[in-house]
Motif scaffolding. Structure first.
Motif, PDB file in Angstrom:
ATOM      1  N   ALA A 184       0.828  -1.208   0.000  1.00 32.56           N
ATOM      2  CA  ALA A 184       0.000   0.000   0.000  1.00 32.56           C
ATOM      3  C   ALA A 184       0.857   1.251   0.000  1.00 32.56           C
ATOM      4  O   ALA A 184       0.556   2.231  -0.689  1.00 32.56           O
ATOM      5  N   PHE A 185       1.954   1.225   0.762  1.00 28.78           N
ATOM      6  CA  PHE A 185       2.852   2.390   0.816  1.00 28.78           C
ATOM      7  C   PHE A 185       3.437   2.686  -0.551  1.00 28.78           C
ATOM      8  O   PHE A 185       3.440   3.837  -1.002  1.00 28.78           O
ATOM      9  N   PHE A 186       3.946   1.637  -1.242  1.00 27.66           N
ATOM     10  CA  PHE A 186       4.547   1.858  -2.551  1.00 27.66           C
ATOM     11  C   PHE A 186       3.500   2.281  -3.578  1.00 27.66           C
ATOM     12  O   PHE A 186       3.798   3.073  -4.477  1.00 27.66           O
ATOM     13  N   ALA A 187       2.272   1.773  -3.460  1.00 24.70           N
ATOM     14  CA  ALA A 187       1.215   2.191  -4.378  1.00 24.70           C
ATOM     15  C   ALA A 187       0.913   3.678  -4.202  1.00 24.70           C
ATOM     16  O   ALA A 187       0.787   4.422  -5.181  1.00 24.70           O
ATOM     17  N   VAL A 188       0.803   4.094  -2.938  1.00 22.33           N
ATOM     18  CA  VAL A 188       0.550   5.514  -2.667  1.00 22.33           C
ATOM     19  C   VAL A 188       1.726   6.360  -3.156  1.00 22.33           C
ATOM     20  O   VAL A 188       1.545   7.451  -3.727  1.00 22.33           O
ATOM     21  N   LEU A 189       2.953   5.865  -2.953  1.00 15.48           N
ATOM     22  CA  LEU A 189       4.140   6.598  -3.406  1.00 15.48           C
ATOM     23  C   LEU A 189       4.137   6.770  -4.918  1.00 15.48           C
ATOM     24  O   LEU A 189       4.452   7.854  -5.438  1.00 15.48           O
ATOM     25  N   GLN A 190       3.762   5.720  -5.648  1.00 13.47           N
ATOM     26  CA  GLN A 190       3.750   5.788  -7.108  1.00 13.47           C
ATOM     27  C   GLN A 190       2.698   6.769  -7.609  1.00 13.47           C
ATOM     28  O   GLN A 190       2.926   7.509  -8.569  1.00 13.47           O
ATOM     29  N   VAL A 191       1.529   6.771  -6.963  1.00 12.77           N
ATOM     30  CA  VAL A 191       0.505   7.754  -7.325  1.00 12.77           C
ATOM     31  C   VAL A 191       1.009   9.164  -7.031  1.00 12.77           C
ATOM     32  O   VAL A 191       0.818  10.097  -7.830  1.00 12.77           O
ATOM     33  N   ALA A 192       1.684   9.330  -5.884  1.00 10.54           N
ATOM     34  CA  ALA A 192       2.200  10.645  -5.517  1.00 10.54           C
ATOM     35  C   ALA A 192       3.255  11.120  -6.510  1.00 10.54           C
ATOM     36  O   ALA A 192       3.308  12.309  -6.849  1.00 10.54           O
ATOM     37  N   VAL A 193       4.105  10.200  -6.983  1.00  9.45           N
ATOM     38  CA  VAL A 193       5.122  10.557  -7.976  1.00  9.45           C
ATOM     39  C   VAL A 193       4.453  11.060  -9.255  1.00  9.45           C
ATOM     40  O   VAL A 193       4.850  12.092  -9.828  1.00  9.45           O
ATOM     41  N   THR A 194       3.428  10.343  -9.709  1.00  9.30           N
ATOM     42  CA  THR A 194       2.720  10.757 -10.930  1.00  9.30           C
ATOM     43  C   THR A 194       2.080  12.125 -10.761  1.00  9.30           C
ATOM     44  O   THR A 194       2.216  13.010 -11.611  1.00  9.30           O
ATOM     45  N   VAL A 195       1.366  12.316  -9.648  1.00 12.36           N
ATOM     46  CA  VAL A 195       0.707  13.604  -9.396  1.00 12.36           C
ATOM     47  C   VAL A 195       1.746  14.718  -9.288  1.00 12.36           C
ATOM     48  O   VAL A 195       1.556  15.820  -9.821  1.00 12.36           O
ATOM     49  N   GLY A 196       2.869  14.427  -8.615  1.00 13.96           N
ATOM     50  CA  GLY A 196       3.920  15.431  -8.472  1.00 13.96           C
ATOM     51  C   GLY A 196       4.517  15.840  -9.799  1.00 13.96           C
ATOM     52  O   GLY A 196       4.729  17.038 -10.055  1.00 13.96           O
ATOM     53  N   ILE A 197       4.794  14.854 -10.667  1.00 11.16           N
ATOM     54  CA  ILE A 197       5.356  15.172 -11.989  1.00 11.16           C
ATOM     55  C   ILE A 197       4.365  15.986 -12.807  1.00 11.16           C
ATOM     56  O   ILE A 197       4.732  16.985 -13.449  1.00 11.16           O
ATOM     57  N   PHE A 198       3.097  15.600 -12.780  1.00  7.89           N
ATOM     58  CA  PHE A 198       2.094  16.344 -13.536  1.00  7.89           C
ATOM     59  C   PHE A 198       1.958  17.769 -12.985  1.00  7.89           C
ATOM     60  O   PHE A 198       1.754  18.722 -13.757  1.00  7.89           O
ATOM     61  N   ALA A 199       2.079  17.921 -11.673  1.00 12.41           N
ATOM     62  CA  ALA A 199       1.989  19.265 -11.090  1.00 12.41           C
ATOM     63  C   ALA A 199       3.160  20.131 -11.550  1.00 12.41           C
ATOM     64  O   ALA A 199       2.979  21.314 -11.861  1.00 12.41           O
ATOM     65  N   ILE A 200       4.347  19.546 -11.599  1.00 10.22           N
ATOM     66  CA  ILE A 200       5.525  20.294 -12.071  1.00 10.22           C
ATOM     67  C   ILE A 200       5.360  20.688 -13.534  1.00 10.22           C
ATOM     68  O   ILE A 200       5.643  21.832 -13.930  1.00 10.22           O
ATOM     69  N   LEU A 201       4.884  19.758 -14.362  1.00 11.12           N
ATOM     70  CA  LEU A 201       4.696  20.050 -15.778  1.00 11.12           C
ATOM     71  C   LEU A 201       3.619  21.111 -15.990  1.00 11.12           C
ATOM     72  O   LEU A 201       3.762  22.012 -16.826  1.00 11.12           O
ATOM     73  N   ALA A 202       2.522  21.001 -15.216  1.00 15.40           N
ATOM     74  CA  ALA A 202       1.447  21.990 -15.342  1.00 15.40           C
ATOM     75  C   ALA A 202       1.914  23.360 -14.865  1.00 15.40           C
ATOM     76  O   ALA A 202       1.522  24.393 -15.426  1.00 15.40           O
ATOM     77  N   ASN A 203       2.756  23.384 -13.837  1.00 12.77           N
ATOM     78  CA  ASN A 203       3.279  24.652 -13.350  1.00 12.77           C
ATOM     79  C   ASN A 203       4.182  25.312 -14.395  1.00 12.77           C
ATOM     80  O   ASN A 203       4.234  26.538 -14.503  1.00 12.77           O
ATOM     81  N   ALA A 204       4.892  24.470 -15.167  1.00 13.31           N
ATOM     82  CA  ALA A 204       5.815  25.009 -16.173  1.00 13.31           C
ATOM     83  C   ALA A 204       5.083  25.486 -17.426  1.00 13.31           C
ATOM     84  O   ALA A 204       5.429  26.537 -17.988  1.00 13.31           O
ATOM     85  N   TRP A 205       4.084  24.734 -17.882  1.00 16.11           N
ATOM     86  CA  TRP A 205       3.456  25.049 -19.173  1.00 16.11           C
ATOM     87  C   TRP A 205       1.932  25.151 -19.105  1.00 16.11           C
ATOM     88  O   TRP A 205       1.276  25.233 -20.144  1.00 16.11           O
ATOM     89  N   GLY A 206       1.355  25.118 -17.931  1.00 17.53           N
ATOM     90  CA  GLY A 206      -0.094  25.206 -17.814  1.00 17.53           C
ATOM     91  C   GLY A 206      -0.773  23.902 -18.203  1.00 17.53           C
ATOM     92  O   GLY A 206      -0.126  22.868 -18.418  1.00 17.53           O
ATOM     93  N   ILE A 207      -2.076  23.961 -18.325  1.00 17.92           N
ATOM     94  CA  ILE A 207      -2.833  22.741 -18.652  1.00 17.92           C
ATOM     95  C   ILE A 207      -3.093  22.610 -20.146  1.00 17.92           C
ATOM     96  O   ILE A 207      -3.683  21.610 -20.581  1.00 17.92           O
ATOM     97  N   THR A 208      -2.634  23.581 -20.932  1.00 17.75           N
ATOM     98  CA  THR A 208      -2.873  23.518 -22.374  1.00 17.75           C
ATOM     99  C   THR A 208      -2.318  22.249 -23.021  1.00 17.75           C
ATOM    100  O   THR A 208      -3.008  21.630 -23.850  1.00 17.75           O
TER     101      THR A 208
END
Length: 318
Positions: free
Chosen positions: A15-39
């Motif tokens: 469960a910990f690693f599953a939550v970590l993997q979801v967090a990694v995905t959300v974190g990367i998407f947040a960084i990308l969205a912060n850099a270039w928006g949601i377009t």
């Protein structure tokens, strides 16, 4: 007999690693969205042409077929005999689960642990270990091809990263070799060629996606960009391949002197098409699970019936 605490410990780690993997995905998407928006994400949905979905079904099906053939060759040397139809069904089911669950490995774990009657497995305490060994060898072979292709693509533009990717490919081969050693030279060649064809199918799908959503990218560059993105997707850190793939694609586009957000758009579009191509696996999963659910329901009803019979009062006889 294992204690409840000992049973809970592995589950909590999963469960910990599953939550970590979801967090990694959300974190990367947040960084990308912060850099270039949601377009870039909106464009990934908006710019896909209708014909890309049947093309994805064909290319995704080819990738599943080559994986099933590769698995059968390796599994045969571990006393596991799976005919082509069930092998394709299991791999398609695994592809769907890998695409919707964290890590991208859960479907393959189920493929190895499945004890249904569509495979002839030699009896013995090591049967489950042999099943996981053949699955691991098959996956590692595909990983080696993915990172080998990425390494070759990177050598000209980022030599250190190219050497590192080739090192990952060599490490994957070294780990898998203990399970590949029983294969003959011809079978090893067959496994490598099948891995290359499977990789080419997914690279073609990514190339198709680049052409559809980023037509300004020179077509000759698309295979190299696809190789780097697919290698990123092979890192089991994100949710079903999402996250690391988009970051790798943005980086690859920037190395080529292209706008990184185009890489994000192409990668998200690829993820949508790849997920759509695994939908037959969802149907297979439902068809394979339904009989077991019905069997469990009948067993539960019979158990309740027996328990009720035990507690039924005995009527006096007159």
């Amino acid at each position: 007999m294992s204690s409840p605490a000992a049973t809970r410990a592995p589950r909590s780690r999963v469960a910990f690693f599953a939550v970590l993997q979801v967090a990694v995905t959300v974190g990367i998407f947040a960084i990308l969205a912060n850099a270039w928006g949601i377009t870039p994400f909106i464009d990934a949905f908006r710019m896909l042409p209708w014909w890309s979905f049947p093309a994805a079904a064909v290319l995704g099906g080819l990738g599943v077929l080559t994986q099933a053939l590769r698995w059968r060759v390796i599994a045969g040397h571990h006393d596991i005999v799976v005919s082509l139809g069930p092998a394709v069904a299991r791999c398609w089911q695994a592809a769907f689960l890998n695409g919707v669950l964290p890590g991208g490995l859960a479907g393959d774990a189920l493929r190895a642990a499945d004890d249904s009657s569509d495979a002839d497995v030699a009896a013995g305490r090591s049967a489950l270990g042999r099943a996981f060994a053949s699955m691991a060898a098959e996956r590692l072979t595909g990983t080696a091809v993915a990172f080998g292709a990425a390494g070759l693509a990177l050598l000209a533009v980022a030599p250190l990263f190219g050497v590192a990717a080739l090192g990952v490919a060599a490490l994957a081969v070294a780990i898998a070799w203990r399970w590949l050693r029983p294969l003959s030279r011809g079978e090893l060649t067959q496994v490598v060629l099948l891995s290359a064809v499977g990789w080419a199918a997914f690279a073609a799908l990514f190339t198709l996606t680049i052409g559809a959503v980023s037509p300004s990218v020179p077509l000759a560059w698309a295979p190299g960009l696809a190789a780097i993105a697919i290698a990123g997707m092979s890192v089991p850190l994100g949710f079903g391949g999402w996250g690391p793939r988009e970051a790798a694609a943005a980086w690859a586009f920037s190395l080529a002197g292209l706008a990184p957000h185009l890489g994000v758009t192409a990668s998200v579009s690829y993820g949508l098409l790849a997920l759509a191509s695994t939908l037959p696996g969802a149907v297979i999963l439902a068809l394979r699970a339904l009989p077991r659910v019905n069997q469990a329901r009948r067993a539960r009803a019979e158990r309740h019936s027996r328990q009720a019979a035990k507690h039924e009062p005995i009527e006096p006889a007159f």
